[in-house]
Design a protein around this motif. Sequence first.
Motif, PDB file in Angstrom:
ATOM      1  N   ASP B 142      21.005 -17.924  23.519  1.00  0.00           N
ATOM      2  CA  ASP B 142      21.283 -18.202  24.926  1.00  0.00           C
ATOM      3  C   ASP B 142      22.582 -17.492  25.293  1.00  0.00           C
ATOM      4  O   ASP B 142      23.641 -17.794  24.744  1.00  0.00           O
ATOM      5  N   VAL B 143      22.512 -16.506  26.160  1.00  0.00           N
ATOM      6  CA  VAL B 143      23.694 -15.747  26.563  1.00  0.00           C
ATOM      7  C   VAL B 143      23.746 -15.693  28.088  1.00  0.00           C
ATOM      8  O   VAL B 143      22.776 -15.273  28.734  1.00  0.00           O
ATOM      9  N   ASP B 144      24.848 -16.117  28.668  1.00  0.00           N
ATOM     10  CA  ASP B 144      25.024 -16.086  30.129  1.00  0.00           C
ATOM     11  C   ASP B 144      23.842 -16.729  30.856  1.00  0.00           C
ATOM     12  O   ASP B 144      23.274 -16.144  31.792  1.00  0.00           O
ATOM     13  N   GLU B 145      23.483 -17.919  30.415  1.00  0.00           N
ATOM     14  CA  GLU B 145      22.410 -18.698  31.059  1.00  0.00           C
ATOM     15  C   GLU B 145      21.047 -18.027  31.031  1.00  0.00           C
ATOM     16  O   GLU B 145      20.185 -18.324  31.853  1.00  0.00           O
ATOM     17  N   THR B 146      20.873 -17.097  30.125  1.00  0.00           N
ATOM     18  CA  THR B 146      19.554 -16.511  29.925  1.00  0.00           C
ATOM     19  C   THR B 146      19.177 -16.706  28.458  1.00  0.00           C
ATOM     20  O   THR B 146      19.987 -16.442  27.573  1.00  0.00           O
ATOM     21  N   ILE B 147      17.946 -17.185  28.260  1.00  0.00           N
ATOM     22  CA  ILE B 147      17.473 -17.393  26.897  1.00  0.00           C
ATOM     23  C   ILE B 147      16.655 -16.179  26.461  1.00  0.00           C
ATOM     24  O   ILE B 147      15.742 -15.757  27.178  1.00  0.00           O
ATOM     25  N   TYR B 148      16.989 -15.629  25.307  1.00  0.00           N
ATOM     26  CA  TYR B 148      16.220 -14.541  24.715  1.00  0.00           C
ATOM     27  C   TYR B 148      15.539 -15.090  23.477  1.00  0.00           C
ATOM     28  O   TYR B 148      16.217 -15.602  22.583  1.00  0.00           O
ATOM     29  N   MET B 149      14.215 -15.003  23.425  1.00  0.00           N
ATOM     30  CA  MET B 149      13.516 -15.438  22.215  1.00  0.00           C
ATOM     31  C   MET B 149      12.747 -14.252  21.656  1.00  0.00           C
ATOM     32  O   MET B 149      12.029 -13.564  22.386  1.00  0.00           O
ATOM     33  N   LEU B 150      12.880 -14.008  20.350  1.00  0.00           N
ATOM     34  CA  LEU B 150      12.209 -12.867  19.721  1.00  0.00           C
ATOM     35  C   LEU B 150      11.167 -13.389  18.738  1.00  0.00           C
ATOM     36  O   LEU B 150      11.504 -14.165  17.834  1.00  0.00           O
ATOM     37  N   LEU B 151       9.940 -12.965  18.919  1.00  0.00           N
ATOM     38  CA  LEU B 151       8.841 -13.409  18.052  1.00  0.00           C
ATOM     39  C   LEU B 151       8.162 -12.187  17.439  1.00  0.00           C
ATOM     40  O   LEU B 151       8.170 -11.104  18.033  1.00  0.00           O
ATOM     41  N   PRO B 152       7.557 -12.334  16.257  1.00  0.00           N
ATOM     42  CA  PRO B 152       6.887 -11.182  15.636  1.00  0.00           C
ATOM     43  C   PRO B 152       5.616 -10.793  16.404  1.00  0.00           C
ATOM     44  O   PRO B 152       5.098 -11.589  17.189  1.00  0.00           O
ATOM     45  N   GLY B 153       5.122  -9.590  16.167  1.00  0.00           N
ATOM     46  CA  GLY B 153       3.948  -9.092  16.875  1.00  0.00           C
ATOM     47  C   GLY B 153       2.611  -9.605  16.370  1.00  0.00           C
ATOM     48  O   GLY B 153       1.746  -9.961  17.182  1.00  0.00           O
ATOM     49  N   PRO B 154       2.393  -9.674  15.045  1.00  0.00           N
ATOM     50  CA  PRO B 154       1.069 -10.108  14.568  1.00  0.00           C
ATOM     51  C   PRO B 154       0.769 -11.533  15.034  1.00  0.00           C
ATOM     52  O   PRO B 154       1.545 -12.452  14.762  1.00  0.00           O
ATOM     53  N   PRO B 155      -0.348 -11.727  15.758  1.00  0.00           N
ATOM     54  CA  PRO B 155      -0.676 -13.051  16.286  1.00  0.00           C
ATOM     55  C   PRO B 155      -0.722 -14.121  15.202  1.00  0.00           C
ATOM     56  O   PRO B 155      -0.354 -15.266  15.452  1.00  0.00           O
ATOM     57  N   SER B 156      -1.135 -13.750  13.989  1.00  0.00           N
ATOM     58  CA  SER B 156      -1.230 -14.741  12.918  1.00  0.00           C
ATOM     59  C   SER B 156       0.147 -15.277  12.512  1.00  0.00           C
ATOM     60  O   SER B 156       0.258 -16.333  11.920  1.00  0.00           O
ATOM     61  N   GLU B 157       1.215 -14.523  12.826  1.00  0.00           N
ATOM     62  CA  GLU B 157       2.567 -15.001  12.552  1.00  0.00           C
ATOM     63  C   GLU B 157       3.202 -15.603  13.810  1.00  0.00           C
ATOM     64  O   GLU B 157       3.873 -16.623  13.759  1.00  0.00           O
ATOM     65  N   MET B 158       2.953 -14.934  14.940  1.00  0.00           N
ATOM     66  CA  MET B 158       3.614 -15.335  16.184  1.00  0.00           C
ATOM     67  C   MET B 158       3.144 -16.706  16.651  1.00  0.00           C
ATOM     68  O   MET B 158       3.950 -17.548  17.037  1.00  0.00           O
TER      69      MET B 158
END
Lengths: 415, 415
Positions: B142-158
Amino acid sequence: MDIRTEIIAVGSELLLGQIVNSNAQFLSQQLAEIGLNVYYHTVVGDNQNRLKHAIETAQKRSNVIIFTGGLGPTKDDLTKETIAHHLGKSLVIDQDALTNIEQYYLQTKRSMSENNKKQAIVIEGSIVLKNDYGMAPGMAIDVDETIYMLLPGPPSEMKPMFTQYGRTYFYEKLGFQEHLTSRVLRYFGIGESQLETDIQDLIDLQTNPTIAPLAADGEVTLRLTAKHKSEEAAIRLIDELETKINERVGQFFYGYEQTTLFQKVKELLLAKNKTISAAESLTGGLFSQHLTSLEAASQFVKGGIVCYTNEVKKNLLGVSPLILDDDGAVSEKCASEMASQIRLKTNSDIGISFTGVAGPGKQEGKPVGTVFIGISTNNSTNVYPLHLAGSRHGIRNRTVKYGCHYLVKLLQGIE
Amino acid sequence: MDIRTEIIAVGSELLLGQIVNSNAQFLSQQLAEIGLNVYYHTVVGDNQNRLKHAIETAQKRSNVIIFTGGLGPTKDDLTKETIAHHLGKSLVIDQDALTNIEQYYLQTKRSMSENNKKQAIVIEGSIVLKNDYGMAPGMAIDVDETIYMLLPGPPSEMKPMFTQYGRTYFYEKLGFQEHLTSRVLRYFGIGESQLETDIQDLIDLQTNPTIAPLAADGEVTLRLTAKHKSEEAAIRLIDELETKINERVGQFFYGYEQTTLFQKVKELLLAKNKTISAAESLTGGLFSQHLTSLEAASQFVKGGIVCYTNEVKKNLLGVSPLILDDDGAVSEKCASEMASQIRLKTNSDIGISFTGVAGPGKQEGKPVGTVFIGISTNNSTNVYPLHLAGSRHGIRNRTVKYGCHYLVKLLQGIE
């Protein structure tokens, strides 16, 4: 001209996850084939302000902007109104589109509600793209060196419209210099990792043409793509690579591009002047449905029996009660009898049968994925046993594909 | 806090159309469930400059930005590096993730190449989301009131990562107060524009709940969504609106959420303890295929005949040659005879038949889209004539859906 393409799909149903953006996938494939680089996909809802923002963003970074969706009759459908406003253009009635819509209502004998006329409205000065499978026409307009193309949202309308009219528009408009030629090779009966292992050295060496493998629905495809100033030379590069690849894995190769195994079966049945009928237990009509979905099906499909219960297998198809009692419905003998009975009962050249356990539970003590496919001709009847993994849906789908695979081998061997 | 969510998928394979952006669909559904409004989807390739541009654009219009893809070990994987640079953060090794990766290689008895360590690097200060089905961890910051979430690409992991850890992150971070409840109502036999006309005043007045219509494959759905502090109250709001809508168009309503017409037919056949068999000409097995694709099909489907040729209609199904000669295969009489014959031949409670012209050409002088559906019980046999427009595929699909529609009406009337 350096082309930077962006695809904007308009529709709140996409943002709610009700549908997947398959339009962007289709258009991306099509655009890659004709050599237009796609740099962004955007999805925005049925909201005028956010659509406006998406258009402004796209205009700054892209010079070909393709929209899908929002051309329908309802108040939610805002695409052409918002783009027209952004471009400072007015909207006009397209007479051909209006006639097409009125025609549609005449044909279906339904009364046309007033809001349907909205679909015949287009942006002034745009080139209208005809909708052969629905009511809302598409359009394309070039303003300040940026091309805006508007296509309908339903894939059944959008896909033929783009293939038929959208591609042509780009060809004529952009006059390509370097030829990008692609060819898709289709394989069945071999896994993706095995195929990749078999041609690993070719993949490692790839530069031009490139090799892109993809696995889906039990099939593996290889997309070969070559670039060259001369189209002939690009095709020659692909020809050479295809030969090299199929020296290794040609036994699993069955066709090009979007060809399906069913189309291949159709092609061979017509070429060899043979007819077919199916007795379907496990697959419950899936095989017949696929074959009859193809045009001119009555020239090669006579019919079939969906023998989902043993009662129907006995009484309608004529499978011996002894086989059902001793071996069971999921057995080599039953598959064999089903295939020969359906051939005789329908007076066809070939009878094919499908029996097995789709799940979720065991059947006759046999595990899920046990499958027998029978193929009968006037010379002989062969049964192919399979052990498949996966869901009910997956097992049924791969079963009919294996049926096609064996038919292709059989038909290719007939003079 | 007014939440404006954007999903950014990173991967050139999406822009080439090699895969469809199913991650965006999944996340959109998930986010709708927990009440986060998604306003944009973006797809960008494995290119640092364009990814940077996508982040800048998103930051201006969204305050929750969820990324999928680009967390892997290769040089193409740039997501976390680019975001860290954008946020002015450094990258650090996450010990748990590194242990997880080393563990994975030990377990699969393969040797670990050096670039795999790259996957254990995370943005400093972020909360790490564990990857239970692969190597690259996700993260949220969470930086400057914005949330950044990073998830992997393969659907089986994401997918499992988001369901297990991503949702919890949002719950804890945002502390939801309001319940968002959605319900999808499904209609068949009425066009989208007619349905909208019938409930126009309700649509015009909508604020809470909202009404979102969607047409696909000959069906129309309405998604009703209500917001309220109390979940019960939200459900009550939806109940009330549903009642109002179905007072007007209830005759076309058949089910909720993802229910299909075939599932509805199954449900009613089981409830009324009836069996069915189909005689399919036009539809070539499509109806039987759909019904048998459902679990426990043998309890309500006996079987069927695919009578694609007149020869099979006569010899196997027992349609009188006189009918075929005088009225033709595409006729009310033939549909009637087909339905009663299949019922008798398979000893079923209900026989249903499909005959018609799918195209592309006329048949027996009858235009494309001429369809007759017969339904036979031991009391009576009825035939429903239809005039459908569209492609071969569309006509066949809508024909079987109409068949279901008439069956539902029939079965609902049986005590």
